[in-house]
Design an enzyme around this catalytic site. Structure first.
Site, mmCIF file in Angstrom:
data_model
loop_
_atom_site.group_PDB
_atom_site.id
_atom_site.type_symbol
_atom_site.label_atom_id
_atom_site.label_comp_id
_atom_site.label_asym_id
_atom_site.label_seq_id
_atom_site.Cartn_x
_atom_site.Cartn_y
_atom_site.Cartn_z
ATOM 1 N N GLY A 49 0.800 -1.225 0.000
ATOM 2 C CA GLY A 49 0.000 0.000 0.000
ATOM 3 C C GLY A 49 0.833 1.275 0.000
ATOM 4 O O GLY A 49 1.966 1.282 0.478
ATOM 5 N N ARG A 57 0.931 -5.880 -4.816
ATOM 6 C CA ARG A 57 0.964 -6.765 -3.658
ATOM 7 C C ARG A 57 1.424 -8.182 -3.994
ATOM 8 O O ARG A 57 1.327 -9.080 -3.156
ATOM 9 C CB ARG A 57 -0.417 -6.810 -2.992
ATOM 10 C CG ARG A 57 -0.836 -5.480 -2.392
ATOM 11 C CD ARG A 57 -2.111 -5.581 -1.575
ATOM 12 N NE ARG A 57 -2.473 -4.267 -1.060
ATOM 13 C CZ ARG A 57 -1.999 -3.735 0.069
ATOM 14 N NH1 ARG A 57 -1.152 -4.406 0.811
ATOM 15 N NH2 ARG A 57 -2.379 -2.529 0.451
ATOM 16 N N ASP A 66 5.766 -7.595 5.455
ATOM 17 C CA ASP A 66 5.768 -8.710 4.512
ATOM 18 C C ASP A 66 6.797 -8.509 3.407
ATOM 19 O O ASP A 66 7.537 -9.428 3.058
ATOM 20 C CB ASP A 66 4.381 -8.839 3.851
ATOM 21 C CG ASP A 66 3.456 -9.724 4.670
ATOM 22 O OD1 ASP A 66 3.906 -10.281 5.687
ATOM 23 O OD2 ASP A 66 2.276 -9.839 4.284
ATOM 24 N N LYS A 121 8.417 0.953 5.236
ATOM 25 C CA LYS A 121 7.263 1.746 4.823
ATOM 26 C C LYS A 121 5.986 1.207 5.415
ATOM 27 O O LYS A 121 5.743 0.007 5.317
ATOM 28 C CB LYS A 121 7.152 1.701 3.294
ATOM 29 C CG LYS A 121 5.885 2.290 2.729
ATOM 30 C CD LYS A 121 5.216 1.370 1.707
ATOM 31 C CE LYS A 121 4.592 0.159 2.379
ATOM 32 N NZ LYS A 121 3.738 -0.644 1.511
ATOM 33 N N THR A 122 5.169 1.989 6.040
ATOM 34 C CA THR A 122 3.754 1.690 6.279
ATOM 35 C C THR A 122 3.120 2.804 7.098
ATOM 36 O O THR A 122 3.660 3.232 8.115
ATOM 37 C CB THR A 122 3.502 0.337 6.983
ATOM 38 O OG1 THR A 122 2.124 0.301 7.382
ATOM 39 C CG2 THR A 122 4.326 0.157 8.243
ATOM 40 N N ASP A 169 0.653 2.384 8.818
ATOM 41 C CA ASP A 169 0.084 1.789 10.032
ATOM 42 C C ASP A 169 0.993 1.963 11.245
ATOM 43 O O ASP A 169 0.545 1.835 12.381
ATOM 44 C CB ASP A 169 -0.175 0.290 9.826
ATOM 45 C CG ASP A 169 -1.229 0.036 8.771
ATOM 46 O OD1 ASP A 169 -1.901 1.013 8.373
ATOM 47 O OD2 ASP A 169 -1.374 -1.114 8.338
ATOM 48 N N TYR A 206 -24.595 15.796 16.381
ATOM 49 C CA TYR A 206 -24.219 14.467 15.908
ATOM 50 C C TYR A 206 -23.125 13.821 16.758
ATOM 51 O O TYR A 206 -22.220 14.491 17.242
ATOM 52 C CB TYR A 206 -23.709 14.530 14.469
ATOM 53 C CG TYR A 206 -24.728 15.021 13.486
ATOM 54 C CD1 TYR A 206 -25.841 14.244 13.175
ATOM 55 C CD2 TYR A 206 -24.593 16.260 12.872
ATOM 56 C CE1 TYR A 206 -26.786 14.698 12.266
ATOM 57 C CE2 TYR A 206 -25.531 16.729 11.968
ATOM 58 C CZ TYR A 206 -26.630 15.935 11.664
ATOM 59 O OH TYR A 206 -27.565 16.383 10.779
ATOM 60 N N ARG A 233 -5.163 -2.194 10.416
ATOM 61 C CA ARG A 233 -5.873 -3.403 10.768
ATOM 62 C C ARG A 233 -5.167 -4.181 11.859
ATOM 63 O O ARG A 233 -5.800 -4.781 12.717
ATOM 64 C CB ARG A 233 -6.009 -4.284 9.518
ATOM 65 C CG ARG A 233 -7.292 -5.071 9.528
ATOM 66 C CD ARG A 233 -7.377 -5.994 8.348
ATOM 67 N NE ARG A 233 -7.364 -7.357 8.803
ATOM 68 C CZ ARG A 233 -7.383 -8.400 7.997
ATOM 69 N NH1 ARG A 233 -7.397 -8.211 6.692
ATOM 70 N NH2 ARG A 233 -7.382 -9.614 8.486
ATOM 71 N N GLU A 276 -9.543 0.186 12.627
ATOM 72 C CA GLU A 276 -10.086 -0.709 11.597
ATOM 73 C C GLU A 276 -10.073 -2.176 12.025
ATOM 74 O O GLU A 276 -10.987 -2.923 11.725
ATOM 75 C CB GLU A 276 -9.256 -0.535 10.319
ATOM 76 C CG GLU A 276 -9.774 -1.277 9.109
ATOM 77 C CD GLU A 276 -8.809 -1.172 7.933
ATOM 78 O OE1 GLU A 276 -7.650 -0.747 8.137
ATOM 79 O OE2 GLU A 276 -9.211 -1.514 6.813
ATOM 80 N N TYR A 331 -7.903 5.754 2.715
ATOM 81 C CA TYR A 331 -7.294 6.071 1.421
ATOM 82 C C TYR A 331 -6.918 7.546 1.309
ATOM 83 O O TYR A 331 -6.041 7.908 0.550
ATOM 84 C CB TYR A 331 -8.247 5.648 0.296
ATOM 85 C CG TYR A 331 -8.481 4.157 0.330
ATOM 86 C CD1 TYR A 331 -7.582 3.289 -0.284
ATOM 87 C CD2 TYR A 331 -9.543 3.611 1.046
ATOM 88 C CE1 TYR A 331 -7.755 1.922 -0.205
ATOM 89 C CE2 TYR A 331 -9.715 2.236 1.128
ATOM 90 C CZ TYR A 331 -8.824 1.397 0.496
ATOM 91 O OH TYR A 331 -8.976 0.037 0.589
ATOM 92 N N GLU A 332 -7.570 8.392 2.104
ATOM 93 C CA GLU A 332 -7.296 9.825 2.082
ATOM 94 C C GLU A 332 -5.871 10.147 2.510
ATOM 95 O O GLU A 332 -5.328 11.192 2.162
ATOM 96 C CB GLU A 332 -8.260 10.562 3.019
ATOM 97 C CG GLU A 332 -9.723 10.536 2.610
ATOM 98 C CD GLU A 332 -10.438 9.235 2.986
ATOM 99 O OE1 GLU A 332 -9.772 8.307 3.480
ATOM 100 O OE2 GLU A 332 -11.653 9.170 2.772
ATOM 101 N N ARG A 383 -3.074 7.861 2.483
ATOM 102 C CA ARG A 383 -1.967 7.045 1.994
ATOM 103 C C ARG A 383 -1.115 7.741 0.940
ATOM 104 O O ARG A 383 0.032 7.353 0.705
ATOM 105 C CB ARG A 383 -2.506 5.747 1.384
ATOM 106 C CG ARG A 383 -3.429 4.978 2.310
ATOM 107 C CD ARG A 383 -3.608 3.541 1.887
ATOM 108 N NE ARG A 383 -3.838 3.374 0.447
ATOM 109 C CZ ARG A 383 -3.906 2.183 -0.149
ATOM 110 N NH1 ARG A 383 -3.767 1.081 0.573
ATOM 111 N NH2 ARG A 383 -4.120 2.101 -1.437
#
Lengths: 527, 527
Positions: B77, B141, B172, B198-199, B201, B239, B248, B307, B398-399, B401
């Site tokens: 990603g 991937r 990975d 890289k990530t 997360d 709200y 994740r 997530e 996705y906003e 990355r």
């Protein structure tokens, strides 16, 4: 680890001001030739229907006014820049009057009705300069409608002895401001009512009001997100993003974002309506796009969808009208029933179960972006599409309503606050603040007081004629749409995404201060 | 209307560089005492298992190398800063070698297998400096797993005569890089394999790697959106926003955003797991929050959700494991069946119908934020809650990355590119680039070559022992979580939201260059 926060930095930003507003104590109105004498409004606005829009000019009156007491409310949804209207109003009053008090009524019109307020002194105002949100005093959607509510408001403003009341709101709120102004005059209440044009939707504009505030910031925030997603799509080459954008009554937001980001496709609801497109036709167009891109090896993309799309599709509009009237699927007419049955289950459920207190379908709760995805999937299957289609959906709305105002919105709003003060100083009531020449340098902006009756027309609402400020829709022969429609064919198969990035607040005027493309293209000063 | 674009401005940004990397041609490694001799890995990594992590020190070797040919891929990603790794690698090679070629293999590992590439010359590299996305060469991937794939990659790198291959990827991909390095040595292929962490997360870190790149930018983008929404919530008072955030396997992203924005509640999955919380308990906690806020007149709020939450709830994990194994509700054990039946219909459907090609539940497709909303609604009803609860859901992933890299990520990545070049120059293979002392000034950053085998352990995957780089989870006794848990009680009823705003690229180092709070708190240099 106490690092400088952007909030603090922004509080120190000093917006430029129009030359005419610098000597606000000398400002005078000259009445324009436009407008006036709206005889069809004479029964509803007997005291104010002959008011005329006025341009401000430098005056010779240098007498400093002695004192004033002014109230202010936010009305309706948040829009970036609201706090700066109040800051401008505050600074202008400080310049005009030897003594003044500014009262912030809490949570919108309800604060007026219930007399809930706080004093807005320098400390409060300074804490919110150039910051987003309406949290200084809150906002609300209460409408002042019943005669008891009008009476309560008269009581509040009279008790405080308010000279002026500034209503920062959209089309509905400004219609309400006009009614309030008329009501006050009729009852001999001296409080002058002044409106300020607010809405991120960009649909409150006319020949005097070039733009509502908040539109610039909101579309920049959405475009940042869309641009990021588009760059991600072009990198991963995997997902087709269906992005719904706020703006129920008009597609200005979607159009501005499309002009900024250059997605593969953007639906403009006004065009759908003009062409009387069916839902099926839209789905076919989208399916064509997906298949055409797949054919050139691009199984990804970005599609923009205006929140209000469904209401602009004639057949869906009829379906919704019938559901609102009859509430039952079995009572639908045949053609509308067929459309209902063509919809995915999720959307059928939303149409049937999600009703507002009046039993109406809550269109803002319908996941139009998911509806289109599911229908495109079905159509792809029907056409035996063998490629890959991985849709992802997004909805951007709340993210943009309270962002840090762009320099443009911060400056525009600060100047609007000055115009509000000038109108109060000039004894006007039932006027909307405006600034013409927004594409020019700030010093050349022309302050205008727009007679609200100039903007009001009678429209049918639930079988009754009501005064309303008509929403400005996207004009299909206007500069922004024409520019879009010239370029969009090329965007379909290309990946011409532009990443506009996060709003910048630095020193580069080019980068930080530019007004929205919609305004530039409407002003036809395109290079 | 040709205004300066942020893309152009950013292309001109010049990241600072660590002092040691300035004279990269003189750099040498000194081996550390850590690591080395991982005998349990000796069967999988017979040639490389004894490699040692090395810190770089200034050397005396000023011989300019003659020539080199280096390949690079993005794997997995997107993360902001990837292009700058390539820019750093390019500039470092230009400094070290009289002549060099840089090859960008397209769309991740697949480009290596299929020998698809483009030449990365100055023109290409300059066009992407400091820009987000991986669109310079794409990513993918594909895993290099089969012996045929390893052979194809050997063929590609041999045919090009590559001296080095830089793999920019997550845990990975870096495990794959280690296997590739070993494979090349075993087969006498001289290409050195170097990984870059890289990530977004933030879960690829250890005693040498303080942070993966992209985490800073992504969490700033998410925090901008969350802060805007929070300000909107505090303004509209209407709200309750349930906001799911990407990540994740670990909750670092949610934790960093919580520290930045100070929401009313943030779920940290690692804590849920440690406390063995049930889904019902989480729902009760959230319901308690909603009711407590309602009691003090606050029927709005902001709640952050990671997530990957569901996998960290032991009972839901068991349910998913059983569904993956048996696929049928009727085959579930009694307790799991009860949990399944307690779930809202929408989620039941997603659990049953949304399977990956191996028949596994696609957890990333489960709308955890909607699940929680629906269960809180039911619980409120059960408790006869008479207040208002208007939930809205969001998912941000996705906003962030592919956003414009923050100055921190742009600089970090540029320096990582230099470290990659230094490792190639030093003849290393099977190493991961790192920089220690990230909380200090850039000039004091310490380049490190981390032996990948130092990070690898054997873990069971589908019944087989596999070499993996373990994901770093949020440590419940670490600085970031402790800081969060000290403050969170106060956030529940308060509205202490901080609006961090859009990422700034101006001259204020304080405002533009600060590293993430997670890093600062882990480094315990908290003031």
């Amino acid at each position: 680890m106490v690092s400088q926060s952007l909030e603090n930095v922004r509080r120190g930003y000093r917006p430029a001001i129009a030359s005419l507003l610098e000597q606000i104590e000398e400002l005078q109105t000259k009445e324009s030739q436009d407008g006036g004498a709206h005889s069809e409004l004479s029964t509803i606005f007997p005291k104010t229907y002959q008011q005329k829009t006025g341009f401000f000019k430098a005056g010779a009156n240098v007498v400093k006014r002695s004192r004033a007491k002014v109230g202010v409310i936010f009305s309706g949804g948040q829009a970036p820049g609201g706090h700066n209207v109040i800051a401008g109003l505050f600074d202008a009053c400080a310049q005009i009057y030897s003594e003044f008090e500014l009262l912030g009524f809490l949570e919108g019109p309800r604060g007026l009705i219930e007399d809930q307020w706080i004093a807005l002194d320098a400390e409060v105002v300074d804490a919110y300069r150039n910051l987003g949100g309406f949290d200084m005093i809150g906002s609300g959607r209460t409408k002042i409608e019943s005669s008891a509510q009008f009476e309560a408001v008269r009581k509040t403003v009279t008790a405080h002895g308010l000279d002026g009341l500034v209503v920062i709101g959209g089309d509905d709120s400004n219609t309400n401001a006009a009614l309030l102004a008329e009501d006050f005059v009729q009852h001999g209440v001296g409080t002058q009512v002044i409106g300020v044009p607010k809405t991120i939707d960009g649909d409150l504009k006319n020949r005097f009001v070039e733009l509502s505030f908040g539109f610039d910031t909101a579309t920049r925030v959405y475009s940042e997100m869309i641009g990021n997603i588009a760059t991600d799509a072009r990198s991963a080459k995997k997902y087709t993003h269906f992005i719904k954008l706020m703006g129920r009554s008009a597609s200005h937001v979607t159009l501005e974002c499309a002009l900024k980001v250059q997605p593969n496709f953007a639906i403009i609801a006004e065009e759908v309506q003009a062409k009387e497109q069916s839902l099926g036709q839209i789905v076919e167009e989208l399916t064509d796009l997906v298949m055409a891109r797949s054919k050139v090896g691009k199984e990804y993309g970005v599609i923009l969808i205006p929140e209000g799309l469904l209401e602009f599709i004639p057949e869906v509009k009829r379906l919704i009208d019938q559901l609102n009237a009859k509430l039952e699927v079995s009572a639908l007419e045949e053609s509308e029933r067929a459309i209902f049955e063509s919809l995915p289950r999720l959307i059928q459920d939303q149409l049937l179960s999600d009703r507002d207190p009046h039993g109406n379908v809550q269109l803002s709760h319908i996941d139009t972006e998911k509806l289109l995805v599911q229908m495109v999937e079905l159509e792809l299957k029907r056409r035996n599409f063998s490629g890959a289609f991985h849709p992802l959906t997004h909805f951007f709305g709340y993210e943009g309503r309270s962002g840090f105002p762009s320099n443009f919105d911060a400056t525009y709003c600060y100047n609007l606050g000055f115009v509000a003060a000038a109108l109060i100083k000039e004894g006007k009531t039932g006027y909307l603040c405006a600034l013409k020449n927004l594409m020019q340098e700030v010093r050349d902006w022309q302050p205008v007081g727009v007679a609200l009756v100039d903007l009001i027309e009678m429209q049918e609402r639930k079988g009754k004629l009501k005064p309303v400020i008509a929403k400005a829709l996207v004009e299909l022969d206007g500069g922004p749409f024409l520019s879009f429609s010239e370029k969009r064919e090329g965007w379909k198969l290309g990946d011409d995404y532009v990443q506009s990035g996060p709003i910048q607040f630095g020193d580069s005027a080019d980068l930080c201060n530019a007004p929205p493309l919609t305004l530039a293209l409407e002003s036809s000063v395109v290079s």
